[in-house]
Design a protein around this motif. Structure first.
Motif, mmCIF file in Angstrom:
data_model
loop_
_atom_site.group_PDB
_atom_site.id
_atom_site.type_symbol
_atom_site.label_atom_id
_atom_site.label_comp_id
_atom_site.label_asym_id
_atom_site.label_seq_id
_atom_site.Cartn_x
_atom_site.Cartn_y
_atom_site.Cartn_z
ATOM 1 N N ALA A 30 3.989 0.609 -4.310
ATOM 2 C CA ALA A 30 4.021 0.351 -2.866
ATOM 3 C C ALA A 30 2.704 -0.264 -2.397
ATOM 4 O O ALA A 30 2.675 -1.008 -1.412
ATOM 5 C CB ALA A 30 4.298 1.635 -2.097
ATOM 6 N N VAL A 173 10.936 -0.522 6.419
ATOM 7 C CA VAL A 173 10.780 0.643 5.532
ATOM 8 C C VAL A 173 9.350 1.159 5.688
ATOM 9 O O VAL A 173 8.394 0.391 5.534
ATOM 10 C CB VAL A 173 11.030 0.256 4.050
ATOM 11 N N SER A 223 4.694 -9.549 1.888
ATOM 12 C CA SER A 223 3.656 -9.976 0.932
ATOM 13 C C SER A 223 4.240 -10.173 -0.452
ATOM 14 O O SER A 223 5.054 -9.355 -0.903
ATOM 15 C CB SER A 223 2.570 -8.898 0.820
ATOM 16 N N CYS A 365 -3.247 3.256 5.232
ATOM 17 C CA CYS A 365 -3.293 2.327 6.373
ATOM 18 C C CYS A 365 -2.269 2.708 7.434
ATOM 19 O O CYS A 365 -1.679 1.823 8.089
ATOM 20 C CB CYS A 365 -3.084 0.869 5.940
HETATM 21 N N1 C6P Z 1 0.766 -1.387 2.349
HETATM 22 C C1 C6P Z 1 0.283 0.476 0.883
HETATM 23 O O1 C6P Z 1 -0.323 1.024 -0.046
HETATM 24 P P1 C6P Z 1 -0.722 -6.630 3.034
HETATM 25 O O2 C6P Z 1 -1.937 -5.775 2.880
HETATM 26 O O3 C6P Z 1 -0.878 -7.653 4.124
HETATM 27 O O4 C6P Z 1 -0.230 -7.201 1.746
HETATM 28 O O5 C6P Z 1 0.465 -5.645 3.493
HETATM 29 C C2 C6P Z 1 0.301 -4.929 4.674
HETATM 30 C C3 C6P Z 1 1.420 -3.964 4.870
HETATM 31 C C4 C6P Z 1 2.225 -4.111 5.985
HETATM 32 N N2 C6P Z 1 3.265 -3.289 6.211
HETATM 33 C C5 C6P Z 1 3.560 -2.287 5.374
HETATM 34 C C6 C6P Z 1 4.749 -1.415 5.676
HETATM 35 C C7 C6P Z 1 2.786 -2.079 4.227
HETATM 36 O O6 C6P Z 1 3.104 -1.093 3.405
HETATM 37 C C8 C6P Z 1 1.682 -2.924 3.980
HETATM 38 C C9 C6P Z 1 0.793 -2.692 2.798
HETATM 39 C C10 C6P Z 1 0.061 -0.997 1.149
HETATM 40 O O7 C6P Z 1 1.101 1.086 1.553
HETATM 41 C C11 C6P Z 1 -1.384 -1.348 1.137
HETATM 42 S S1 C6P Z 1 -2.277 -0.653 2.484
#
Ligand code: C6P
Length: 408
Positions: A30, A173, A223, A365
């Motif tokens: 994830a 999700v 992503s 995050c």
């Molecule tokens: N969550 C996690 O370990 P980026 O960093 O831009 O690729 O994705 C951001 C992001 C946005 N929405 C959701 C629901 C996410 O899960 C994530 C990224 C990772 O949960 C890294 S913090």
């Protein structure tokens, strides 16, 4: 059912040892997924045989690079069922997708007194850009609460989703609860009050069949690195009618039609939003990842994750003192976040790492989500197409060992 043994052989990193003599058990997809050999090979072949800048050269090599780059876009169009390539913009990651919409659409459309509706389970990527926009414009950000089981409080939505709301942005999700939200229904609710709907598909695109026309969302972002593709590239989908009238996000090469010293005009979609030399090899890697996932079948991917998640939730719930966050397996994707009585999630992650098991610990995050639960952090195991029941058993054994180490 997916042939997991065969799939595991596709991922070179799964042969790597976490520590000398200790096999890697990777339960952190994830955060970022591992990459199959085909993706690594496609990027390698691109650099060896096809690299040149795109959209610029008249020579054959540049045309080949452009075709490969635009070919990757065409794969994404099919993967998410966009109506046309103009609606698929390559960005750096999901985070950039949200920033692009908050900046370009938001600055042109949000007025003082307007409201932006989010949910309490959002990742910071779908929170902070809207808070910045609201601060700048004198708008308000409101949040749909979640219930104790980690599902959205659907009954609270009508009172929050008033005609003051200009955009409702929510995750498909949750990256902590794993909750799969009713995207289509939420989009419809937004449209009923004249608001736009943006979907955070960062944890959906890698795991579920995705159809933006069926969702009828106005924007969605995800992503590449979470769906078997490389880092450094992601996708923003937007409906043409909206993208057409939005001002650009960044200025520079490739996004212009004509530049004079007096001013500039913009390129057609999607290039209006792709300033500068793009991540060409990464787009090709993502296109190959999409082919790989499509080859497995997204329905099969989802079904396998439901199977492994059900198994994991049952096994983890047997551990005395462990509390799982989020709903039942039926309503969730392949993540299992948990706390253990008297133990800090960082200590848990550090000890299971000694057994070669990679899990994430922290706020993932999603600080507001943890704050509402009255905790600062949780531990999180996440599963993908290569996760086996034996790996889940190893995690359970290791967590029992953590308890012994801390005499719990
Ligand atoms: N969550 C996690 O370990 P980026 O960093 O831009 O690729 O994705 C951001 C992001 C946005 N929405 C959701 C629901 C996410 O899960 C994530 C990224 C990772 O949960 C890294 S913090």
């Amino acid at each position: 059912m997916l042939d997991v043994t065969k799939i595991r052989a596709d991922f070179p990193i799964l042969q790597v040892e976490a520590h000398p003599g200790v096999p890697l058990v990777f339960l952190d997809s994830a955060a970022s997924s591992q990459k199959p050999e085909v993706v690594i090979a496609a990027m390698d072949a691109y650099y060896r045989q096809t690299h040149a800048n795109v959209h610029r050269g008249i020579y054959a090599l540049s045309e080949a690079a452009t075709n490969a780059y635009e070919g990757a876009r065409a794969r994404i169009v099919r993967f998410i069922d966009a109506a046309e390539p103009a609606e698929v913009i390559f960005v750096r990651n999901a985070t950039e997708g949200f920033n692009l919409v908050a900046f370009a659409w938001g600055r042109a459309n949000i007025q003082p007194g307007d409201e932006i509706l989010l949910t309490e389970m959002e990742h910071h990527a779908n929170l902070v850009p809207w808070q910045m926009l609201a601060d700048e414009k004198g708008a308000a950000v409101k949040y749909v609460p979640f219930l104790p089981d980690g599902t959205l409080d659907m009954d609270a939505i009508p009172a929050l989703l008033t005609e003051r709301v200009k955009i409702f942005s929510f995750t498909a999700v949750s990256n902590v609860f794993g909750t799969v939200n009713p995207v289509k229904q939420l989009v419809q609710m937004a449209h009923q009050v004249g608001a736009l709907a943006m979907v955070d598909a960062a944890q959906a695109a890698p795991h579920l069949p995705m159809d933006v026309q069926d969702w009828d969302c106005d924007f969605t972002a995800f992503s590449s690195h979470k769906m078997c593709g490389p880092t450094g590239i992601g996708v923003l989908y937007g409906k043409r009618a909206l993208l057409e009238v939005m001002p650009p996000f960044m200025g520079g090469g490739d996004m212009i039609r004509r530049v004079t010293l007096a001013g500039s005009t913009w390129n057609e979609l999607p290039w209006k939003f792709e300033a500068g030399t793009p991540a060409i090899a990464e787009a090709i890697g993502l296109g190959t990842a999409v082919d790989y996932l499509t080859g497995l079948g997204m329905d099969e991917v989802h079904a396998y994750e439901q199977y492994i998640t059900t198994y994991a939730l049952e096994a983890l719930s047997e551990i005395d003192g462990l509390t799982l966050l989020g709903p039942s397996a039926r309503q969730r994707g392949g993540v299992a976040a948990f706390t253990m009585k008297g133990l800090h999630p960082h200590d848990i992650a550090e000890i299971v790492d000694k057994d070669g098991i990679a899990i994430r610990a922290g706020h993932h995050c999603a600080m507001p989500l943890h704050h509402k639960l009255g905790i600062n952090a949780s531990a999180r195991a996440s599963f993908y197409i290569h996760t086996t029941t034996e790996e889940v058993d190893k995690l359970v054994m290791s967590l029992n060992r953590v308890k012994k180490v801390f005499r719990m």
